[in-house]
Design an enzyme around this catalytic site. Structure first.
Site, PDB file in Angstrom:
ATOM      1  N   ALA A   1       0.872  -1.173   0.000  1.00 41.43           N
ATOM      2  CA  ALA A   1       0.000   0.000   0.000  1.00 41.43           C
ATOM      3  C   ALA A   1       0.911   1.225   0.000  1.00 41.43           C
ATOM      4  O   ALA A   1       2.083   1.144   0.394  1.00 41.43           O
ATOM      5  CB  ALA A   1      -0.875  -0.004   1.244  1.00 41.43           C
TER       6      ALA A   1
ATOM      7  N   GLY B   1       0.637  -4.896   1.025  1.00 38.96           N
ATOM      8  CA  GLY B   1      -0.591  -4.954   0.256  1.00 38.96           C
ATOM      9  C   GLY B   1      -0.404  -5.618  -1.092  1.00 38.96           C
ATOM     10  O   GLY B   1      -1.345  -6.190  -1.642  1.00 38.96           O
TER      11      GLY B   1
ATOM     12  N   GLU C   1       5.085  -5.027   7.045  1.00 36.20           N
ATOM     13  CA  GLU C   1       4.400  -3.940   7.753  1.00 36.20           C
ATOM     14  C   GLU C   1       4.944  -3.716   9.162  1.00 36.20           C
ATOM     15  O   GLU C   1       4.958  -2.590   9.661  1.00 36.20           O
ATOM     16  CB  GLU C   1       2.898  -4.204   7.823  1.00 36.20           C
TER      17      GLU C   1
ATOM     18  N   GLU D   1      -0.755  -9.145  -0.377  1.00 39.32           N
ATOM     19  CA  GLU D   1      -2.175  -9.353  -0.046  1.00 39.32           C
ATOM     20  C   GLU D   1      -3.034  -9.346  -1.306  1.00 39.32           C
ATOM     21  O   GLU D   1      -3.956 -10.148  -1.445  1.00 39.32           O
ATOM     22  CB  GLU D   1      -2.638  -8.275   0.931  1.00 39.32           C
TER      23      GLU D   1
HETATM   24  C1  LIG Z   1     -10.346  -2.602  -5.309  1.00 40.29           C
HETATM   25  C2  LIG Z   1      -9.365  -3.676  -5.741  1.00 40.29           C
HETATM   26  C3  LIG Z   1      -7.937  -3.345  -5.341  1.00 40.29           C
HETATM   27  C4  LIG Z   1      -7.183  -4.560  -4.933  1.00 40.29           C
HETATM   28  C5  LIG Z   1      -6.025  -4.194  -4.004  1.00 40.29           C
HETATM   29  C6  LIG Z   1      -6.004  -5.050  -2.767  1.00 40.29           C
HETATM   30  C7  LIG Z   1      -4.759  -4.818  -1.934  1.00 40.29           C
HETATM   31  C8  LIG Z   1      -5.044  -4.054  -0.676  1.00 40.29           C
HETATM   32  C9  LIG Z   1      -3.857  -3.463   0.014  1.00 40.29           C
HETATM   33  C10 LIG Z   1      -4.217  -2.929   1.387  1.00 40.29           C
HETATM   34  C11 LIG Z   1      -3.054  -2.855   2.295  1.00 40.29           C
HETATM   35  C12 LIG Z   1      -3.382  -2.576   3.725  1.00 40.29           C
HETATM   36  C13 LIG Z   1      -2.265  -2.906   4.689  1.00 40.29           C
HETATM   37  C14 LIG Z   1      -0.960  -2.962   3.986  1.00 40.29           C
HETATM   38  C15 LIG Z   1       0.012  -2.047   4.238  1.00 40.29           C
HETATM   39  C16 LIG Z   1       1.225  -2.001   3.430  1.00 40.29           C
HETATM   40  O1  LIG Z   1       1.343  -2.570   2.357  1.00 40.29           O
HETATM   41  S1  LIG Z   1       2.455  -1.070   4.110  1.00 40.29           S
HETATM   42  C17 LIG Z   1       3.738  -1.124   2.896  1.00 40.29           C
HETATM   43  C18 LIG Z   1       4.410  -2.466   2.833  1.00 40.29           C
HETATM   44  N1  LIG Z   1       5.490  -2.415   1.887  1.00 40.29           N
HETATM   45  C19 LIG Z   1       6.742  -2.093   2.233  1.00 40.29           C
HETATM   46  O2  LIG Z   1       7.028  -1.828   3.376  1.00 40.29           O
HETATM   47  C20 LIG Z   1       7.774  -2.059   1.134  1.00 40.29           C
HETATM   48  C21 LIG Z   1       8.327  -0.647   0.990  1.00 40.29           C
HETATM   49  N2  LIG Z   1       9.295  -0.587  -0.078  1.00 40.29           N
HETATM   50  C22 LIG Z   1      10.557  -1.120   0.084  1.00 40.29           C
HETATM   51  O3  LIG Z   1      10.922  -1.711   1.063  1.00 40.29           O
HETATM   52  C23 LIG Z   1      11.497  -0.896  -1.076  1.00 40.29           C
HETATM   53  O4  LIG Z   1      10.939   0.121  -1.895  1.00 40.29           O
HETATM   54  C24 LIG Z   1      11.732  -2.162  -1.931  1.00 40.29           C
HETATM   55  C25 LIG Z   1      10.409  -2.732  -2.415  1.00 40.29           C
HETATM   56  C26 LIG Z   1      12.510  -3.190  -1.123  1.00 40.29           C
HETATM   57  C27 LIG Z   1      12.559  -1.743  -3.157  1.00 40.29           C
HETATM   58  O5  LIG Z   1      13.727  -1.053  -2.694  1.00 40.29           O
HETATM   59  P1  LIG Z   1      14.603  -0.225  -3.738  1.00 40.29           P
HETATM   60  O6  LIG Z   1      14.878  -1.061  -4.921  1.00 40.29           O
HETATM   61  O7  LIG Z   1      15.713   0.373  -2.953  1.00 40.29           O
HETATM   62  O8  LIG Z   1      13.638   0.936  -4.236  1.00 40.29           O
HETATM   63  P2  LIG Z   1      13.206   2.246  -3.391  1.00 40.29           P
HETATM   64  O9  LIG Z   1      14.130   3.355  -3.711  1.00 40.29           O
HETATM   65  O10 LIG Z   1      12.951   1.900  -1.971  1.00 40.29           O
HETATM   66  O11 LIG Z   1      11.755   2.532  -4.051  1.00 40.29           O
HETATM   67  C28 LIG Z   1      11.647   3.184  -5.315  1.00 40.29           C
HETATM   68  C29 LIG Z   1      10.586   4.256  -5.154  1.00 40.29           C
HETATM   69  O12 LIG Z   1       9.332   3.617  -4.846  1.00 40.29           O
HETATM   70  C30 LIG Z   1       8.815   4.141  -3.637  1.00 40.29           C
HETATM   71  N3  LIG Z   1       8.085   3.124  -2.895  1.00 40.29           N
HETATM   72  C31 LIG Z   1       8.460   1.830  -2.734  1.00 40.29           C
HETATM   73  N4  LIG Z   1       7.550   1.182  -1.974  1.00 40.29           N
HETATM   74  C32 LIG Z   1       6.566   2.082  -1.665  1.00 40.29           C
HETATM   75  C33 LIG Z   1       5.337   1.994  -0.921  1.00 40.29           C
HETATM   76  N5  LIG Z   1       4.920   0.894  -0.380  1.00 40.29           N
HETATM   77  N6  LIG Z   1       4.631   3.152  -0.804  1.00 40.29           N
HETATM   78  C34 LIG Z   1       5.044   4.297  -1.380  1.00 40.29           C
HETATM   79  N7  LIG Z   1       6.184   4.439  -2.124  1.00 40.29           N
HETATM   80  C35 LIG Z   1       6.922   3.323  -2.248  1.00 40.29           C
HETATM   81  C36 LIG Z   1      10.032   4.626  -2.875  1.00 40.29           C
HETATM   82  O13 LIG Z   1       9.638   5.575  -1.907  1.00 40.29           O
HETATM   83  C37 LIG Z   1      10.863   5.200  -3.991  1.00 40.29           C
HETATM   84  O14 LIG Z   1      10.301   6.444  -4.344  1.00 40.29           O
HETATM   85  P3  LIG Z   1      11.257   7.770  -4.342  1.00 40.29           P
HETATM   86  O15 LIG Z   1      11.894   7.820  -2.986  1.00 40.29           O
HETATM   87  O16 LIG Z   1      10.328   8.905  -4.611  1.00 40.29           O
HETATM   88  O17 LIG Z   1      12.247   7.523  -5.432  1.00 40.29           O
END
Ligand SMILES: CCCCCCCCCCCCC/C=C/C(=O)SCCNC(=O)CCNC(=O)[C@H](O)C(C)(C)COP(=O)(O)OP(=O)(O)OC[C@H]1O[C@@H](n2cnc3c(N)ncnc32)[C@H](O)[C@@H]1OP(=O)(O)O
Length: 281
Positions: A89, A132, A155, A135
């Protein structure tokens, strides 16, 4: 390999070309369908690794509503473009929220739309499926993974917990110990571990993922849509009931198929050694 016409394609679908109608691109997803009665939803928010913001969810819901209403679609594939399926998410979207806002507005309540889909949905997990994103994949009926896919529920590292079924579907899929380890440590598992654990049913090289998913989706789409909906519901009852109740439900649904023309057509086609022509009735 046939390439999709006009829709920007990151990977070809070898089996069939895309038809022209019912194809659109939103702000966050691309929607298309092949002439093998398969709908395709591609998450495409590259700057945020396909993070699931509310706008993206609404577009996915719109696409699923359209596919569910479209008799020319028998199955749906959800995949991601780029190196993520969905990195979770959108953390930045959630950051400013407080308890009253998420509880008062029942935040996420509408995000379960995928799990309520009538037609079978396959997740083609092409990369990071975190939070998410994992999920979302687990809400799908069948999960295939690229050999580069990584699955996690990190999370806990953000001071929260999964909120769209992660603790429930993951535990049912891989067992308590691994689910607990993944949710409590936030550490991910790779595609090969996900296959051994039973989270996914197939792992293939990344450039074959969409084709493999499409092959299975096209096979499902050839079946009676009435019967695939009944079958999907019967399998999902296994998550919600005792064995005795589930077997009873299944038997009743089996009996129900004898009220359909498609069951008669399917068995007649076998006896007459010809291909069945299902009419979904
Ligand atoms: C109606 C139908 C729809 C169906 C949908 C159903 C799904 C429902 C979902 C509901 C969810 C509810 C509860 C869940 C909560 C969550 O999911 S909390 C988030 C969990 N995820 C994470 O913690 C992962 C976060 N990201 C990372 O750890 C890393 O990005 C990575 C994946 C390991 C990759 O690392 P790396 O290669 O170093 O890239 P980065 O530089 O970190 O990322 C690139 C840019 O992307 C942005 N980003 C990455 N993940 C997220 C995110 N989850 N949210 C927002 N932005 C994200 C990151 O910030 C970078 O952006 P910039 O800094 O602007 O470059």
């Amino acid at each position: 390999m046939l390439r999709k016409a006009t829709v920007r394609l990151t990977r070809p679908i070898a089996a069939r070309s895309l038809t022209s109608e019912n194809r659109w691109s939103g702000d966050f997803i691309h929607v298309s369908h092949t002439d093998a009665k398969v709908g395709l939803i591609e998450l495409d928010r590259p700057k945020a690794l396909n993070a699931l913001c509310d706008g993206l969810m609404l577009e996915v819901a719109k696409a699923l509503d359209e596919f569910d209403a479209d008799k020319s679609i028998g199955a749906v594939i959800i995949t991601g473009r780029g190196r993520a399926f969905a990195a979770g998410a959108d953390i930045k979207e959630m950051l400013p929220l407080n308890y009253a806002q998420v509880a008062g507005g029942d935040f996420l309540a509408h995000w379960g739309r995928v799990s309520k889909n009538t037609k079978p949905v396959l997740a083609a997990v092409n990369g990071f499926a975190f939070g998410g994103g994992c999920e979302l994949a687990m809400m799908c009926d069948i999960m295939y993974a690229s050999d580069k896919a990584v699955f996690g529920q990190p999370e806990i590292k953000l001071g929260t917990i999964p909120g769209a079924g992660g603790t429930q579907r993951l535990t049912r899929a891989v067992g308590k110990s691994l689910a607990m380890e993944m949710c409590l440590s936030g550490e991910p598992i790779k595609a090969d571990q996900a296959l051994v654990a039973g989270l996914v049913s197939k792992v293939v090289p990344g450039d074959q993922l969409l084709d493999e998913a499409h092959k299975t989706a096209a096979k499902i789409a050839e079946m009676s849509q009435l019967t695939t909906a009944i079958c999907k519901e019967a399998v999902n009852v296994a998550f919600e009931s005792t064995l005795a109740e589930g077997v009873r439900f299944e038997r009743r649904m089996f009996h129900a198929t004898f009220g359909t023309e498609d069951r008669r057509e399917g068995m007649s086609a076998f006896a007459e050694k010809r291909k069945a022509n299902f009419k979904d009735c």
